[in-house]
Design a protein around this motif. Structure first.
Motif, PDB file in Angstrom:
ATOM      1  N   PHE A 190      -7.263  17.696 -11.562  1.00 55.44           N
ATOM      2  CA  PHE A 190      -7.530  17.155 -12.901  1.00 55.44           C
ATOM      3  C   PHE A 190      -6.187  16.765 -13.492  1.00 55.44           C
ATOM      4  CE2 PHE A 190     -10.885  20.288 -12.225  1.00 55.44           C
ATOM      5  CZ  PHE A 190     -12.009  19.505 -12.449  1.00 55.44           C
ATOM      6  N   ALA A 191      -6.103  15.566 -14.042  1.00 56.42           N
ATOM      7  CA  ALA A 191      -4.811  15.113 -14.571  1.00 56.42           C
ATOM      8  C   ALA A 191      -4.315  16.035 -15.685  1.00 56.42           C
ATOM      9  CB  ALA A 191      -4.938  13.679 -15.080  1.00 56.42           C
ATOM     10  N   ALA A 192      -5.239  16.548 -16.477  1.00 54.94           N
ATOM     11  CA  ALA A 192      -4.828  17.346 -17.637  1.00 54.94           C
ATOM     12  C   ALA A 192      -4.093  18.627 -17.237  1.00 54.94           C
ATOM     13  CB  ALA A 192      -6.055  17.700 -18.474  1.00 54.94           C
ATOM     14  N   GLU A 193      -4.383  19.106 -16.037  1.00 56.41           N
ATOM     15  CA  GLU A 193      -3.751  20.368 -15.630  1.00 56.41           C
ATOM     16  C   GLU A 193      -2.420  20.123 -14.914  1.00 56.41           C
ATOM     17  OE1 GLU A 193      -6.750  22.026 -13.071  1.00 56.41           O
ATOM     18  OE2 GLU A 193      -6.147  20.769 -11.380  1.00 56.41           O
ATOM     19  N   ALA A 194      -2.065  18.863 -14.703  1.00 58.99           N
ATOM     20  CA  ALA A 194      -0.859  18.554 -13.928  1.00 58.99           C
ATOM     21  C   ALA A 194       0.417  19.132 -14.550  1.00 58.99           C
ATOM     22  CB  ALA A 194      -0.731  17.049 -13.730  1.00 58.99           C
ATOM     23  N   PRO A 195       0.647  18.957 -15.875  1.00 59.56           N
ATOM     24  CA  PRO A 195       1.921  19.463 -16.418  1.00 59.56           C
ATOM     25  C   PRO A 195       2.104  20.956 -16.156  1.00 59.56           C
ATOM     26  CG  PRO A 195       0.910  17.952 -17.968  1.00 59.56           C
ATOM     27  CD  PRO A 195      -0.091  18.170 -16.879  1.00 59.56           C
ATOM     28  N   GLU A 196       1.070  21.712 -16.411  1.00 59.60           N
ATOM     29  CA  GLU A 196       1.199  23.164 -16.244  1.00 59.60           C
ATOM     30  C   GLU A 196       1.461  23.524 -14.772  1.00 59.60           C
ATOM     31  OE1 GLU A 196      -2.241  25.269 -17.520  1.00 59.60           O
ATOM     32  OE2 GLU A 196      -1.307  27.230 -17.242  1.00 59.60           O
ATOM     33  N   LYS A 197       0.727  22.885 -13.879  1.00 62.12           N
ATOM     34  CA  LYS A 197       0.869  23.229 -12.460  1.00 62.12           C
ATOM     35  C   LYS A 197       2.211  22.753 -11.897  1.00 62.12           C
ATOM     36  CE  LYS A 197      -3.912  23.831 -11.096  1.00 62.12           C
ATOM     37  NZ  LYS A 197      -5.042  23.357 -10.289  1.00 62.12           N
ATOM     38  N   ILE A 198       2.627  21.561 -12.291  1.00 61.32           N
ATOM     39  CA  ILE A 198       3.920  21.048 -11.812  1.00 61.32           C
ATOM     40  C   ILE A 198       5.036  21.953 -12.330  1.00 61.32           C
ATOM     41  CG2 ILE A 198       5.578  19.147 -12.082  1.00 61.32           C
ATOM     42  CD1 ILE A 198       3.117  17.227 -11.980  1.00 61.32           C
ATOM     43  N   ASP A 199       4.986  22.287 -13.600  1.00 59.71           N
ATOM     44  CA  ASP A 199       6.031  23.145 -14.189  1.00 59.71           C
ATOM     45  C   ASP A 199       6.073  24.503 -13.499  1.00 59.71           C
ATOM     46  OD1 ASP A 199       6.549  21.100 -15.872  1.00 59.71           O
ATOM     47  OD2 ASP A 199       6.076  22.158 -17.741  1.00 59.71           O
ATOM     48  N   TYR A 200       4.894  25.030 -13.213  1.00 58.75           N
ATOM     49  CA  TYR A 200       4.835  26.346 -12.570  1.00 58.75           C
ATOM     50  C   TYR A 200       5.501  26.295 -11.191  1.00 58.75           C
ATOM     51  CZ  TYR A 200       2.792  30.097  -9.778  1.00 58.75           C
ATOM     52  OH  TYR A 200       2.626  31.147  -8.923  1.00 58.75           O
ATOM     53  N   ALA A 201       5.151  25.294 -10.402  1.00 55.42           N
ATOM     54  CA  ALA A 201       5.709  25.203  -9.049  1.00 55.42           C
ATOM     55  C   ALA A 201       7.223  25.036  -9.101  1.00 55.42           C
ATOM     56  CB  ALA A 201       5.058  24.043  -8.299  1.00 55.42           C
ATOM     57  N   ILE A 202       7.706  24.175  -9.996  1.00 55.81           N
ATOM     58  CA  ILE A 202       9.154  23.946 -10.079  1.00 55.81           C
ATOM     59  C   ILE A 202       9.858  25.214 -10.564  1.00 55.81           C
ATOM     60  CG2 ILE A 202      10.951  22.629 -11.276  1.00 55.81           C
ATOM     61  CD1 ILE A 202       9.078  20.208 -11.224  1.00 55.81           C
ATOM     62  N   ARG A 203       9.272  25.860 -11.573  1.00 55.39           N
ATOM     63  CA  ARG A 203       9.883  27.082 -12.105  1.00 55.39           C
ATOM     64  C   ARG A 203      10.036  28.140 -11.006  1.00 55.39           C
ATOM     65  NH1 ARG A 203       6.093  28.815 -15.461  1.00 55.39           N
ATOM     66  NH2 ARG A 203       6.849  27.465 -17.111  1.00 55.39           N
ATOM     67  N   MET A 204       8.968  28.327 -10.241  1.00 50.73           N
ATOM     68  CA  MET A 204       8.996  29.348  -9.192  1.00 50.73           C
ATOM     69  C   MET A 204      10.031  29.012  -8.119  1.00 50.73           C
ATOM     70  SD  MET A 204       7.008  31.668 -10.137  1.00 50.73           S
ATOM     71  CE  MET A 204       6.732  32.647  -8.684  1.00 50.73           C
ATOM     72  N   ALA A 205      10.078  27.747  -7.724  1.00 48.21           N
ATOM     73  CA  ALA A 205      11.041  27.363  -6.675  1.00 48.21           C
ATOM     74  C   ALA A 205      12.469  27.654  -7.126  1.00 48.21           C
ATOM     75  CB  ALA A 205      10.881  25.880  -6.344  1.00 48.21           C
ATOM     76  N   LEU A 206      12.763  27.286  -8.381  1.00 47.99           N
ATOM     77  CA  LEU A 206      14.136  27.485  -8.873  1.00 47.99           C
ATOM     78  C   LEU A 206      14.445  28.962  -9.055  1.00 47.99           C
ATOM     79  CD1 LEU A 206      14.412  24.569 -11.444  1.00 47.99           C
ATOM     80  CD2 LEU A 206      15.418  24.708  -9.167  1.00 47.99           C
ATOM     81  N   ARG A 207      13.450  29.711  -9.486  1.00 51.64           N
ATOM     82  CA  ARG A 207      13.679  31.133  -9.745  1.00 51.64           C
ATOM     83  C   ARG A 207      13.803  31.931  -8.437  1.00 51.64           C
ATOM     84  NH1 ARG A 207       9.392  34.170 -13.369  1.00 51.64           N
ATOM     85  NH2 ARG A 207       8.701  35.004 -11.385  1.00 51.64           N
ATOM     86  N   GLU A 208      12.918  31.632  -7.509  1.00 50.43           N
ATOM     87  CA  GLU A 208      12.891  32.421  -6.266  1.00 50.43           C
ATOM     88  C   GLU A 208      13.808  31.858  -5.187  1.00 50.43           C
ATOM     89  OE1 GLU A 208      11.118  35.259  -6.148  1.00 50.43           O
ATOM     90  OE2 GLU A 208      10.572  34.853  -8.225  1.00 50.43           O
ATOM     91  N   LYS A 209      14.310  30.650  -5.399  1.00 51.57           N
ATOM     92  CA  LYS A 209      15.095  29.969  -4.355  1.00 51.57           C
ATOM     93  C   LYS A 209      14.290  29.884  -3.048  1.00 51.57           C
ATOM     94  CE  LYS A 209      18.920  29.336  -6.745  1.00 51.57           C
ATOM     95  NZ  LYS A 209      18.359  29.499  -8.087  1.00 51.57           N
ATOM     96  N   LYS A 210      13.053  29.482  -3.219  1.00 52.77           N
ATOM     97  CA  LYS A 210      12.126  29.319  -2.100  1.00 52.77           C
ATOM     98  C   LYS A 210      11.401  27.997  -2.297  1.00 52.77           C
ATOM     99  CE  LYS A 210      12.390  33.556  -0.218  1.00 52.77           C
ATOM    100  NZ  LYS A 210      13.005  33.767   1.097  1.00 52.77           N
ATOM    101  N   PRO A 211      10.783  27.464  -1.241  1.00 52.36           N
ATOM    102  CA  PRO A 211      10.063  26.203  -1.413  1.00 52.36           C
ATOM    103  C   PRO A 211       8.792  26.364  -2.244  1.00 52.36           C
ATOM    104  CG  PRO A 211       9.809  27.060   0.813  1.00 52.36           C
ATOM    105  CD  PRO A 211      10.806  27.935   0.132  1.00 52.36           C
ATOM    106  N   ALA A 212       8.366  25.260  -2.831  1.00 52.92           N
ATOM    107  CA  ALA A 212       7.094  25.217  -3.555  1.00 52.92           C
ATOM    108  C   ALA A 212       6.338  23.976  -3.091  1.00 52.92           C
ATOM    109  CB  ALA A 212       7.336  25.153  -5.060  1.00 52.92           C
TER     110      ALA A 212
END
Ligand code: TPU
Length: 611
Positions: A190-212
């Motif tokens: 769903f397009a409406a959920e894209a910002p939250e999901k994209i932000d979550y994946a990027i946040r986790m990758a940067l925080r954990e230093k792991k791929p997303a």
């Protein structure tokens, strides 16, 4: 990595309604129709004057905000609209790869140079290849964001079978697989959920230093969604727990006070923890010897007066094993012990003499301190410790100066030792050495690094062929550095195509290809007919890749004189890579490889323990 915390929008080329910037008249722009999903690829107009984001341009904006100047891609019909959307953002270049495995490894190499990377591939046929490299990024602690196109949302509910799938109605298997090899995997349906999901994946990758992993349904890439807010909301870092940090520092200072001969052992997780400078602070404060593990070469300066070399069991730098093994307090900083790094479990500090400082935890004396960041712990500990330099006295007794090496006669048959002797002067402060799995690991260890030089190795994942695309990605991310790749013939055959992309982008990477007609590392672990490699005309391959416009050089060296000439030509070629095929004997390998291979084979060969 540079994160632009002020940038709420990527550039004036973007289509966000930005009061301080010229609004592009996007309503007049001709729209491009996707041949596949029929979606608009231009920014979506809300009215004549206001423009909103699409899922694709939202992702593009976030990638810019975290400092990416490039993303890597292989096209496919599930991603074409997404690629168009990403192209609307002029802050970043789209860099094309020959296949998705290489695309993943190129991004992995870029993340090594730049701190974070992104790659875009198509569903299944592309993504499943890229997953191998994503596993590598996980193992090597590198935040690579893999974006995959995915089936049209309408096909999920309908009774449709789709191409590039398993031929069943299950379109979720790729997401499920991604969850195993990433710290965050999201699917946007769903397009409406894209910002939250994209932000979550990027946040986790940067925080954990792991791929997303981010999967975007192909008919949503150009669908409107909300505009991105400040990036600070995405790149937050949970601080160390102050009580836990103070307790860990006090316990560690007591531990060190009780030890006569502490030593610091640096491991490969130090970089991911962002604590290289802080490790120097602790070393300076303690005044003790510092050894690095092979996978952490260059993470501590080799010209530092306390640096004693590589700790790698019986193939350690001369004297380093004795100093570490004699220590009564080994401070393991970001260390990773596996069968390779412990030389088949023969060299592994453990027990009460060990203090483990990991990226987010400290462990000593049977006590565990959680939520302690290494970058907070090391400087705080440095402020609390007294000098403990007994291991430097030991080091002065056991160290041996390397013998000066004489140059081989220019017309004498090329041997590995002469090759390394000639590579040494190329490793300047501005150089990055990329060492492939194989004898290149052991050859690479013999290169002394001046301050500033970097060394890249993929020792946890150990995928042969990694170094070619990783060198390409690294060169894209760090175009001002001199990049020297060391690779064997067997490994090169896996990913050779990416040299063509170096040619395409005119990247002057220097590749030393050791042609010993076989997989010597495997020969030393366990020999058989499967270790023979079909010979190629490696130098000649560059002509093929150059085609009508490339300026790569392919050279062959059979003796020291030819090698010296080839290196001169490589240094003079600024418009493309140079591959120097170095012909050496099948059995001409380091003694370190033989010792290491023997012990790893022994570990592999242990019979099953009784149940
Ligand atoms: O230096 P040298 O001659 O050992 O290097 P070369 O010629 O590149 O041979 C490497 C041989 C090798 C293999 C086949 N090293 N590890 N392997 C196992 C392996 C197989 N497939 C992947 C993707 N990665 C591996 N490490």
């Amino acid at each position: 990595m540079t994160i632009d915390t002020n940038a709420a929008m990527p550039s004036e080329h973007t289509h966000l309604d930005a009061p301080t910037r010229q609004r592009p008249n996007i309503t007049k722009a001709p729209s491009v129709r996707s041949p596949i999903v029929g979606a608009e690829t231009r920014p979506v107009a809300k009215s004549d004057t206001a423009v909103t984001y699409t899922v694709g341009s939202y992702l593009a904006a976030r990638l810019s905000q975290i400092g990416l100047k490039h993303h890597f891609a292989v096209a496919g019909d599930y991603t074409l609209v997404l690629l168009d959307q990403l192209l609307t953002n002029k802050d970043r270049k789209q860099v094309y790869c020959s296949n998705e495995l290489n695309c993943g490894f190129s991004a992995e190499g870029y993340a090594r140079a730049h701190g974070v990377a992104a790659a875009v591939v198509t569903f299944s046929v592309g993504a499943l290849s890229a997953f191998d490299a994503l596993g590598g990024a996980y193992a090597e602690n590198l935040p690579v964001i893999l974006v995959s196109g995915a089936p049209n949302t309408n096909d999920r509910a309908a009774d449709h079978l789709l191409h590039h799938t398993l031929g069943t109605h299950d379109f979720m298997y790729q997401l499920e697989m991604a969850k195993k090899i990433t710290c965050a995997a999201v699917s946007i349906t769903f397009a409406a959920e894209a910002p939250e999901k994209i932000d979550y994946a990027i946040r986790m990758a940067l925080r954990e230093k792991k791929p997303a992993y981010i999967e975007i349904a192909c008919n949503l890439a150009a669908a409107p969604c909300a505009a991105p807010g400040p990036i600070s909301a995405v790149i937050d870092r949970e601080p160390s727990d102050s009580e836990s940090l103070n307790a860990a520092v006090t316990a560690a200072a007591d531990f060190l006070r009780s030890k006569k001969k502490p030593v610091i052992l640096i491991g490969s997780k130090l970089r991911a923890a962002g604590a290289e400078k802080e490790a120097i602070e602790l070393a300076d404060a303690l005044g003790c010897s510092v050894a690095v593990m092979a996978a952490a070469k260059s993470f501590f300066p080799e010209d530092h007066p306390q640096f004693i070399g590589i700790y790698w069991g019986e193939i350690s730098s001369p004297g380093a094993q004795s100093v570490v093994d004699w220590s009564d307090g080994v401070v393991c900083v970001g260390a990773l012990f596996n069968d390779y790094s412990t030389v088949g479990w023969t060299a592994m500090p453990g027990g009460p003499t060990v203090l483990t400082a990991d990226p987010n935890r400290v462990h000593l004396d049977g006590r565990e301190f959680g939520r302690v960041h290494l970058s907070d712990f090391l400087p705080a500990l440095a402020r609390k410790v007294e000098k403990r330099d007994a291991t430097m006295i030991e080091w002065a007794c056991v160290r041996t100066e390397p013998f000066p090496e004489d140059a081989a006669k220019p017309d004498a048959k090329l041997i590995r030792a002469e090759l390394i002797r000639q590579i040494r002067p190329l490793v300047t402060a501005n150089a990055t050495v990329i060492a492939e799995t194989g004898d290149s690991w052991f050859n690479g260890m013999k290169l002394k690094l001046p301050r500033g030089a970097r060394f890249e190795i993929e020792m946890q994942w150990g995928h042969i062929g990694w170094s070619v695309p990783a060198a390409f990605g690294y060169a894209v991310g760090a175009p001002d550095r001199r990049i020297i790749a060391l690779i064997g013939d067997g490994a090169f055959q896996l990913t050779a195509q990416e040299v063509a992309q170096m040619i395409r982008l005119k990247l002057p990477v220097i590749i030393f290809l050791m042609n010993n007609h076989g997989c010597t590392i495997e020969v030393e672990i366990h020999d058989g007919p499967y270790n023979n490699v079909k010979n190629w005309d490696y130098a000649g391959l560059i002509k093929v890749f150059n085609a009508e416009d490339g300026q790569g050089s392919g050279l062959r060296a059979t003796n020291g004189g030819e090698l010296a000439d080839a290196i001169k030509l490589a240094l003079a070629n600024h418009d493309g890579p140079t591959l120097i095929e170095c012909i050496i004997d099948r059995d001409d390998c380091t003694s370190d490889l033989i010792s290491w291979g023997h012990l790893v084979a022994k570990a592999n060969g242990r019979p099953p323990s009784p149940q």
